[in-house]
Design a protein around this motif. Structure first.
Motif, short mmCIF file in Angstrom:
data_model
loop_
_atom_site.label_atom_id
_atom_site.label_comp_id
_atom_site.label_asym_id
_atom_site.label_seq_id
_atom_site.Cartn_x
_atom_site.Cartn_y
_atom_site.Cartn_z
N LYS A 282 38.03 57.55 1.72
CA LYS A 282 39.01 56.78 2.48
C LYS A 282 40.40 57.38 2.28
O LYS A 282 40.79 57.72 1.18
CB LYS A 282 39.01 55.32 2.00
CG LYS A 282 37.72 54.58 2.29
CD LYS A 282 37.79 53.14 1.79
CE LYS A 282 36.49 52.40 2.08
NZ LYS A 282 36.53 51.00 1.57
N THR A 283 41.13 57.47 3.38
CA THR A 283 42.50 57.97 3.30
C THR A 283 43.35 57.01 2.48
O THR A 283 43.30 55.80 2.67
CB THR A 283 43.10 58.11 4.71
OG1 THR A 283 42.25 58.96 5.49
CG2 THR A 283 44.49 58.71 4.64
N PHE A 284 44.11 57.57 1.55
CA PHE A 284 44.96 56.76 0.68
C PHE A 284 46.23 56.40 1.46
O PHE A 284 47.17 57.20 1.56
CB PHE A 284 45.31 57.55 -0.58
CG PHE A 284 45.66 56.69 -1.77
CD1 PHE A 284 46.03 55.36 -1.62
CD2 PHE A 284 45.63 57.22 -3.05
CE1 PHE A 284 46.36 54.58 -2.72
CE2 PHE A 284 45.95 56.45 -4.16
CZ PHE A 284 46.32 55.13 -3.98
N VAL A 285 46.26 55.21 2.02
CA VAL A 285 47.39 54.76 2.83
C VAL A 285 48.44 54.11 1.93
O VAL A 285 48.11 53.40 0.98
CB VAL A 285 46.92 53.76 3.91
CG1 VAL A 285 48.09 53.30 4.78
CG2 VAL A 285 45.84 54.40 4.77
N ASN A 286 49.71 54.35 2.24
CA ASN A 286 50.83 53.81 1.46
C ASN A 286 50.66 54.12 -0.03
O ASN A 286 50.80 53.25 -0.89
CB ASN A 286 50.94 52.29 1.67
CG ASN A 286 51.21 51.93 3.12
OD1 ASN A 286 51.94 52.63 3.81
ND2 ASN A 286 50.60 50.86 3.59
N ASP A 287 50.37 55.36 -0.30
CA ASP A 287 50.09 55.80 -1.67
C ASP A 287 51.37 55.88 -2.49
O ASP A 287 52.25 56.69 -2.22
CB ASP A 287 49.41 57.17 -1.61
CG ASP A 287 49.18 57.76 -2.98
OD1 ASP A 287 49.28 57.03 -3.98
OD2 ASP A 287 48.90 58.98 -3.05
#
Length: 479
Positions: A282-287
Motif C-alpha cells: 500500500k502506498t504510504f499516504v501522508n507519510d
C-alpha cells in the motif's frame, strides 16, 4: 513677420498638431498594442518602449465586404497569448491546450487477445472494445497484477479517443499514417499466467496458440510491412510472456520488466522500454514517519532460495539474519505476504532489493511507495525511465561482489547519516507518483511516464527507418 511668412507657417503648424495628436492617441489608447499574430516568433524588442510607433495596416475592403465580415488584426496580450475575443472566450471557458507526447495507432484486434482474457464478452459481433461509460472489466488480483502493464496502457488509449478524455501523454489516432507508434493490445502476461498449460481437449496451450495467431496477424498487416514492425509496441512484462513470438516480433519495441530472459538480439535497452511492476504494498499516504519513527534498520521479506542469479539471497540471509535491527525472513503470498511486507517496509529505514530468478522484482516498487530507501543489489538490473529519473537520489546501489563481503553491507548502511537518509526519504515521497498505475491516468503517473519513455524512442525509430530506406526508391526503379 510678413503676411506671406505667416501664410506658410499656418499649414506647417496644423500638420505638426495633427502628428502630435496622432502620437498622443497611440500612446494613450494604444498602450496595449502588440505585434500582429503572424504565427512567427515575436522578437524580444517588439515589446520595448523604444520600439518605433506602429502604423496601422489598412485592411482592403471591396464592394462585397461588410465591416462585420472584415478580417480583424490579431494581437498578443502581456502573456504572449492572442488578444482577441475568441481566444479570451476559450480561455474563460476553461479550454486547455493538449499536446500529447506521442500519437498512437491501436489495432482493433479481436477480444480474445485482450479483454476476452478477462472473461469479457462483446455485446455484439461487431464490438471489439468495452464501453468505457461504465467501469471497465477488472484485472485479476494477486500476483497477476504485478505484470498488468498492457491493461493500463490499453485503457488509456481507449479513453483518449473519447471526446471527454482528459489531456494525457498519449492520444489514439484513427490512421496509422498519422501515428508515431503502433500499439498491439495483446495481454501477454495474463495469457501466460492463465493459459500456459493445455486444457483437454486442447493439444496446444491457449497461450501458445494466441502467440502464433498474433505473429500471423501482425506480419500480414500493411502497418507492420511498412517499417518491418519497427514502430510497433508490444507489452510482454512477465519474464516468461511472449516466449514463442519474441524472435519473429523482435523488430518491435518491447515493454518489459527486465532483460533477464531475453537474448540480446531480441531485446535491449537501445530498442526497448522498461516499465515498473504494479506494486503490491500500500502506498504510504501522508507519510510523516521519519528516521526516528522507523525502528527497523534493514528489511527483507520474500523467497530466499532462488535459482540462477538469486543464489546471493541465501548468502545474505545467513550473513544478516542475526544482525541487530535487521529483519530478514522468508515470506510468500500464501501467508498474507503482501500485507505483512507493507507493514514491515513502512516501519523500516532501508529495504533490500536483491536479484532473484531475474534481475528485477516487484519488491523495489513496494519499497518506493513505502518510502523505505531501496538498497539495490542486482548487477544486471535496468530501471524504468532511468533516462529521466536519477535513482541515486533515493536509492543505494551495491555491487553483488561487495555485498557478500563480511561486514560490508552493514557498515555501509549504518554509515548513512540521519540527514542523508532524510533527503532520500523526501525524494521518495516526491517520485512515488511515477510508479502508480491508474485509470484514468494522472499527470506523471506510471502510465504517462511509460508513454513518455516510448515517445523518446520515436526519433531512433525514425532514424532507423529512414536509413534503411535510403536506396529503396532507386532499387525499385532499376528492377
Amino acid at each position: 513677420m510678413a503676411p506671406r511668412g505667416r501664410t506658410l507657417l499656418l499649414p506647417l503648424a496644423a500638420a505638426t498638431i495633427l502628428v502630435a495628436s496622432t502620437i498622443f492617441l497611440f500612446a494613450a489608447a494604444g498602450a496595449r498594442w502588440r505585434p500582429a499574430d503572424t504565427g512567427l516568433p515575436v522578437p524580444p524588442h517588439a515589446f520595448s518602449a523604444a520600439a518605433a510607433v506602429p502604423v496601422p495596416v489598412p485592411v482592403p475592403v471591396t464592394s462585397n465586404t461588410t465591416t462585420s465580415a472584415r478580417k480583424e488584426l490579431s494581437f498578443l496580450d502581456e502573456n504572449g497569448d492572442p488578444d482577441d475575443p475568441a481566444s479570451a472566450s476559450a480561455s474563460a471557458s476553461g479550454a486547455a491546450r493538449c499536446d500529447p507526447a506521442v500519437r498512437v495507432f491501436m489495432y482493433d484486434m479481436p477480444p480474445e487477445f485482450h479483454f476476452g482474457l478477462l472473461g469479457w464478452s462483446p455485446p455484439s459481433p461487431d464490438s471489439v472494445w468495452p464501453d468505457l461509460s461504465t467501469p471497465p472489466p477488472r484485472y485479476p488480483g494477486g500476483l497477476n497484477q504485478q505484470h498488468s502493464v498492457e491493461y493500463w496502457l490499453t485503457l488509456d488509449l481507449l479513453l483518449s479517443s473519447s471526446s471527454s478524455a482528459p489531456c494525457g501523454a498519449a492520444v489514439r489516432v484513427a490512421d496509422s499514417r498519422d501515428a508515431d507508434l503502433v500499439f498491439v493490445p495483446f495481454f501477454a502476461s495474463l495469457s501466460y499466467n492463465r493459459h500456459s498449460r493445455p486444457v483437454p481437449p486442447e493439444k496446444v496451450a491457449r497461450n501458445k496458440a494466441l502467440q502464433e495467431q498474433l505473429v500471423r496477424y501482425l506480419t500480414t498487416r500493411p502497418e507492420w510491412k511498412r517499417y518491418g514492425g519497427a514502430d510497433h509496441v508490444i507489452v510482454a512484462h512477465h519474464p516468461n510472456s511472449l516466449l514463442y513470438a519474441r524472435a519473429p516480433l523482435s523488430p518491435a519495441v518491447f515493454v518489459l520488466s527486465d532483460f533477464g530472459r531475453y537474448h540480446p538480439r531480441v531485446a535491449s535497452l537501445e530498442k526497448d522500454v522498461i516499465a515498473p511492476y504494479k506494486h503490491m504494498a500500500k502506498t504510504f499516504v501522508n507519510d510523516s514517519a521519519g528516521f526516528d519513527d522507523r525502528p527497523t534498520l534493514l528489511y527483507f521479506r520474500g523467497a530466499i532460495y532462488r535459482k540462477q542469479g538469486g543464489s546471493i539471497r541465501q548468502e545474505l540471509y545467513y550473513m544478516l539474519k542475526d544482525e541487530k535491527d535487521v529483519y530478514f525472513s522468508f515470506g510468500s503470498v500464501q501467508d498474507h505476504g503482501a500485507s505483512k511486507a507493507s507493514q514491515g517496509m513502512h516501519s523500516s529505514k532501508f529495504c533490500l532489493n536483491i536479484a532473484g530468478d531475474t534481475p528485477s522484482s516487484n519488491r523495489l516498487f513496494d519499497a518506493i511507495v513505502s518510502h523505505c530507501v531501496p538498497v539495490i543489489i542486482s548487477d544486471d538490473i535496468e530501471l524504468p525511465y532511468e533516462d529521466a529519473l536519477d535513482y541515486s537520489k533515493f536509492s543505494i546501489f551495491v555491487r553483488s561482489s561487495d555485498a557478500v563481503k563480511k561486514g560490508y553491507l552493514m557498515s555501509l548502511i549504518s554509515g548513512v547519516s540521519k540527514q542523508q537518509w532524510t533527503r532520500m526519504w523526501k525524494r521518495l515521497k516526491e517520485v512515488d507518483k511515477h510508479f502508480e498505475y491508474q485509470y484514468p491516468s494522472q499527470k506523471d503517473d506510471a502510465v504517462q511516464m511509460i508513454w513518455r519513455a516510448l515517445s523518446r524512442r520515436v526519433p531512433a525509430i525514425k532514424l532507423k527507418v529512414h536509413r534503411s530506406s535510403r536506396f529503396s526508391r532507386s532499387d525499385r526503379g532499376h528492377k
